[in-house]
Motif scaffolding. Structure first.
Motif, PDB file in Angstrom:
ATOM      1  N   ALA A  23       0.818  -1.209   0.000  1.00  0.00           N
ATOM      2  CA  ALA A  23       0.000   0.000   0.000  1.00  0.00           C
ATOM      3  C   ALA A  23       0.857   1.268   0.000  1.00  0.00           C
ATOM      4  O   ALA A  23       0.315   2.381  -0.017  1.00  0.00           O
ATOM      5  CB  ALA A  23      -0.921  -0.017   1.226  1.00  0.00           C
ATOM      6  N   GLY A  24       2.183   1.104   0.058  1.00  0.00           N
ATOM      7  CA  GLY A  24       3.067   2.259   0.054  1.00  0.00           C
ATOM      8  C   GLY A  24       3.147   2.950   1.407  1.00  0.00           C
ATOM      9  O   GLY A  24       3.580   4.099   1.517  1.00  0.00           O
ATOM     10  N   ASP A  25       2.764   2.214   2.452  1.00  0.00           N
ATOM     11  CA  ASP A  25       2.700   2.791   3.796  1.00  0.00           C
ATOM     12  C   ASP A  25       4.045   2.768   4.521  1.00  0.00           C
ATOM     13  O   ASP A  25       4.185   3.383   5.570  1.00  0.00           O
ATOM     14  CB  ASP A  25       1.681   1.968   4.611  1.00  0.00           C
ATOM     15  N   LEU A  26       4.998   2.014   3.967  1.00  0.00           N
ATOM     16  CA  LEU A  26       6.283   1.803   4.664  1.00  0.00           C
ATOM     17  C   LEU A  26       7.444   2.192   3.741  1.00  0.00           C
ATOM     18  O   LEU A  26       8.245   1.351   3.336  1.00  0.00           O
ATOM     19  CB  LEU A  26       6.399   0.329   5.090  1.00  0.00           C
ATOM     20  N   PRO A  27       7.565   3.479   3.409  1.00  0.00           N
ATOM     21  CA  PRO A  27       8.537   3.882   2.381  1.00  0.00           C
ATOM     22  C   PRO A  27       9.995   3.612   2.757  1.00  0.00           C
ATOM     23  O   PRO A  27      10.800   3.272   1.888  1.00  0.00           O
ATOM     24  CB  PRO A  27       8.282   5.381   2.220  1.00  0.00           C
ATOM     25  N   HIS A  28      10.340   3.744   4.025  1.00  0.00           N
ATOM     26  CA  HIS A  28      11.748   3.533   4.410  1.00  0.00           C
ATOM     27  C   HIS A  28      12.114   2.055   4.358  1.00  0.00           C
ATOM     28  O   HIS A  28      13.226   1.694   3.971  1.00  0.00           O
ATOM     29  CB  HIS A  28      12.009   4.122   5.788  1.00  0.00           C
ATOM     30  N   LEU A  29      11.168   1.206   4.737  1.00  0.00           N
ATOM     31  CA  LEU A  29      11.415  -0.233   4.616  1.00  0.00           C
ATOM     32  C   LEU A  29      11.473  -0.628   3.143  1.00  0.00           C
ATOM     33  O   LEU A  29      12.297  -1.453   2.742  1.00  0.00           O
ATOM     34  CB  LEU A  29      10.329  -1.016   5.361  1.00  0.00           C
ATOM     35  N   GLN A  30      10.606  -0.033   2.348  1.00  0.00           N
ATOM     36  CA  GLN A  30      10.627  -0.277   0.902  1.00  0.00           C
ATOM     37  C   GLN A  30      12.020   0.030   0.348  1.00  0.00           C
ATOM     38  O   GLN A  30      12.591  -0.737  -0.439  1.00  0.00           O
ATOM     39  CB  GLN A  30       9.605   0.651   0.237  1.00  0.00           C
ATOM     40  N   SER A  31      12.563   1.133   0.785  1.00  0.00           N
ATOM     41  CA  SER A  31      13.885   1.555   0.343  1.00  0.00           C
ATOM     42  C   SER A  31      14.963   0.555   0.812  1.00  0.00           C
ATOM     43  O   SER A  31      15.858   0.187   0.057  1.00  0.00           O
ATOM     44  CB  SER A  31      14.129   2.960   0.896  1.00  0.00           C
ATOM     45  N   MET A  32      14.833   0.089   2.052  1.00  0.00           N
ATOM     46  CA  MET A  32      15.791  -0.897   2.578  1.00  0.00           C
ATOM     47  C   MET A  32      15.717  -2.199   1.783  1.00  0.00           C
ATOM     48  O   MET A  32      16.733  -2.813   1.461  1.00  0.00           O
ATOM     49  CB  MET A  32      15.476  -1.162   4.052  1.00  0.00           C
ATOM     50  N   VAL A 196      -2.735  -0.761  14.538  1.00  0.00           N
ATOM     51  CA  VAL A 196      -1.596  -1.592  14.109  1.00  0.00           C
ATOM     52  C   VAL A 196      -0.896  -0.926  12.923  1.00  0.00           C
ATOM     53  O   VAL A 196       0.338  -0.807  12.890  1.00  0.00           O
ATOM     54  CB  VAL A 196      -2.076  -3.024  13.734  1.00  0.00           C
ATOM     55  N   HIS A 197      -1.686  -0.437  11.970  1.00  0.00           N
ATOM     56  CA  HIS A 197      -1.099   0.232  10.798  1.00  0.00           C
ATOM     57  C   HIS A 197      -0.309   1.468  11.229  1.00  0.00           C
ATOM     58  O   HIS A 197       0.791   1.725  10.738  1.00  0.00           O
ATOM     59  CB  HIS A 197      -2.202   0.659   9.808  1.00  0.00           C
ATOM     60  N   ARG A 198      -0.877   2.225  12.159  1.00  0.00           N
ATOM     61  CA  ARG A 198      -0.206   3.449  12.623  1.00  0.00           C
ATOM     62  C   ARG A 198       1.114   3.101  13.321  1.00  0.00           C
ATOM     63  O   ARG A 198       2.144   3.739  13.085  1.00  0.00           O
ATOM     64  CB  ARG A 198      -1.148   4.194  13.593  1.00  0.00           C
ATOM     65  N   ALA A 199       1.076   2.064  14.169  1.00  0.00           N
ATOM     66  CA  ALA A 199       2.306   1.660  14.865  1.00  0.00           C
ATOM     67  C   ALA A 199       3.377   1.246  13.852  1.00  0.00           C
ATOM     68  O   ALA A 199       4.566   1.576  14.012  1.00  0.00           O
ATOM     69  CB  ALA A 199       2.003   0.512  15.822  1.00  0.00           C
ATOM     70  N   LEU A 200       2.946   0.551  12.781  1.00  0.00           N
ATOM     71  CA  LEU A 200       3.915   0.129  11.754  1.00  0.00           C
ATOM     72  C   LEU A 200       4.522   1.337  11.027  1.00  0.00           C
ATOM     73  O   LEU A 200       5.715   1.350  10.727  1.00  0.00           O
ATOM     74  CB  LEU A 200       3.230  -0.778  10.729  1.00  0.00           C
TER      75      LEU A 200
END
Ligand SMILES: [Zn+2]
Length: 490
Positions: A23-32, A196-200
């Motif tokens: 969903a594009g909610d975790l951009p820094h992890l996506q980058s990692m 849960v989404h917010r915490a992630l």
């Protein structure tokens, strides 16, 4: 110097993590992950907090660690006296939490003992850590009790993120940080809920800051960042209190938190709350378990009838396990029974009147083959975990595994748990592993990450581990950031 950051998001399901990523909610992890990898890992059993941390931090499964569950009873020391024998009954959920370190078998070494330049943040396993290397010890207790009362778990994660960045600024080679909020919100609101989404998202932000800091220090390419979890979770529609179930059959039953039952005929130790260990006649001190043949006798729990048969008829019960007189582990479900035997690292599963593990028939293979064969089955890697559970004398006579949708504790659970874990089912046993370096595609066990992390840090792993070096982390290419990555982390 290579560095390793083990970031444990308690209770994170792999499908939830994947969906937030997509969903594009975790951009820094996506980058990692652009230069890293991700896979599924099977956690330790029981799939519950603190016990399921042991594989990551010791390289050994809980049974080998001599810590079979979050609650257990020492059947050789307990004599049925509620006050004098209370030290022989264990629960890491209360004042005995600090005993976990000393309960771990002495020969087992934690990563904190093997890597002196290490730090643990919000860690329930702290053997080998000095006060300086366990900087959030006090905060963990304060925020833990606030979260329990106020159902507000985010402050704990915010505190962990602050400690993590402070640790990254130091020269620690290994940093372990545990984020508890996802598990708290999952119990309360569900595994795919807004909190849960917010915490992630906040964890993603913290990882963005961590990577930026490491890049500025010129250490990003020498840093292995692992995002992992200790268990999943699934919705609970029916709570069946197993201790009350025994009481309803006329059995005097000892169970937490009220352990002042005089001369109990059964002790019920629940984990997570999807599984439980049951000890028959715990007040009669004895070194070994009773086998299933003895447990099925009408007098074994003092009920005057075969309670094993009655349990097998309960819709809440998926699976029972106990030692067999004939050797091996007896497994039973409503559909029938089987025997599991292990010898010299080989496991043999032989259905007798049914196929309780749902492996599709007889099966034989190495301990390693267990995970390859069943990682995506009804009970992932169950042959390995059941053998491990019966390796320690501290585990119960009878192991009770709840069916999906049920748990085994109704009383004393405030607020009510909408979701739970602790069982052997797929939704509880599968966990995500996301790494800043490429991973093998095959599924792992969480216990396998221990030798991988030591390998990366150049530390010789000790003998006698359950974890196997199936992954040797390597930098695939020079970790120069893509323009897109720089944009994301800045
Ligand atoms: Zn939990």
């Amino acid at each position: 110097m290579n560095r390793c950051f083990l970031l444990l998001v308690d209770g994170l399901r792999p499908d939830v993590a994947e969906a937030r990523l997509a969903a594009g909610d975790l951009p820094h992890l996506q980058s990692m992950l652009a230069t890293g990898g991700r896979t599924t890992a099977i956690t330790g059993f029981p799939s519950t907090t603190s016990v399921a941390y042991l594989p990551f931090l010791t390289g050994c499964a809980p049974g080998r660690c001599d810590v079979p569950s979050i609650r257990w009873l020492d059947r050789s020391a307990y004599r049925g006296r509620w006050w004098r024998d209370r030290a022989a009954v264990r629960s890491y959920c209360g004042y005995q939490a600090s005993l976990l370190d000393q309960d771990i078998r002495p020969e087992v070494q934690t990563i904190f003992e093997l890597v002196p330049e290490s730090v643990g943040i919000f860690t329930p396993v702290s053997r080998g850590l000095t006060r300086e290397r366990d900087p959030s010890r006090v905060e963990r207790r304060i925020w833990g009790s606030v979260a329990h009362v106020a159902m507000w778990h985010q402050p704990s994660d915010d505190s962990v993120a602050r400690h993590l960045l402070r640790a990254a600024q130091g020269n620690w080679k290994f940093v372990f940080a545990q984020f508890p909020a996802v598990d708290g919100y999952t119990h309360q609101s569900g595994h795919d809920s807004f909190p849960v989404h917010r915490a992630l998202r906040r964890i993603d932000t913290a990882i963005g800051k961590l990577r930026r800091l490491l890049r500025v220090r010129g250490e990003l390419s020498r840093s292995l960042i692992l995002l992992v979890s200790d268990h999943g979770a699934s919705p609970v529609h029916t709570h069946v209190d197993l201790a009350d179930w025994f009481r309803s059959h006329g059995v005097r039953t000892l169970a937490h938190p009220v352990i002042w039952e005089r001369n109990p005929q059964a002790a019920v130790m629940v984990a997570g709350n999807g599984s439980a260990m049951v000890y028959a006649q715990p007040g009669r001190s004895r070194p070994d378990r009773w086998p299933i043949e003895r447990l099925r006798q009408p007098d074994s729990f003092g009920a005057g009838r075969d309670l094993v048969a009655a349990l097998l008829r309960e819709p809440a019960v998926a699976l029972l396990a106990a030692r067999s007189e004939e050797g091996g582990i007896w497994l039973g479900s409503a559909e029938g029974s089987a025997i599991l035997r292990s010898h010299n690292g080989e496991i043999a599963y032989q259905p007798s009147s049914g196929d309780p593990l749902q492996l599709g028939g007889p099966w034989r293979g190495s301990l390693r083959a267990s995970v390859e064969r069943s990682w995506n089955g009804t009970y992932p890697d169950a042959p390995f975990h059941l053998v491990d559970q019966f390796r320690t004398r501290r585990s119960g006579d009878l192991l009770v595994i709840a069916r999906e949708g049920y748990d085994l504790r109704a009383r004393f659970e405030l607020p009510e748990h909408r979701e739970g874990h602790g069982s052997l089912i797929r939704a509880h046993m599968q966990t995500p592993v996301w790494a800043s370096l490429p991973l093998p595609g095959d599924p792992l066990r969480t216990v396998d990450l221990f030798p991988s992390m030591l390998h990366w840090l150049g530390v010789q792993p000790p003998e006698g581990l359950d974890g196997q070096l199936v992954w040797q982390p390597r930098t695939s290419k020079p970790a120069t950031a893509t323009p897109q990555e720089v944009a994301l982390v800045d």
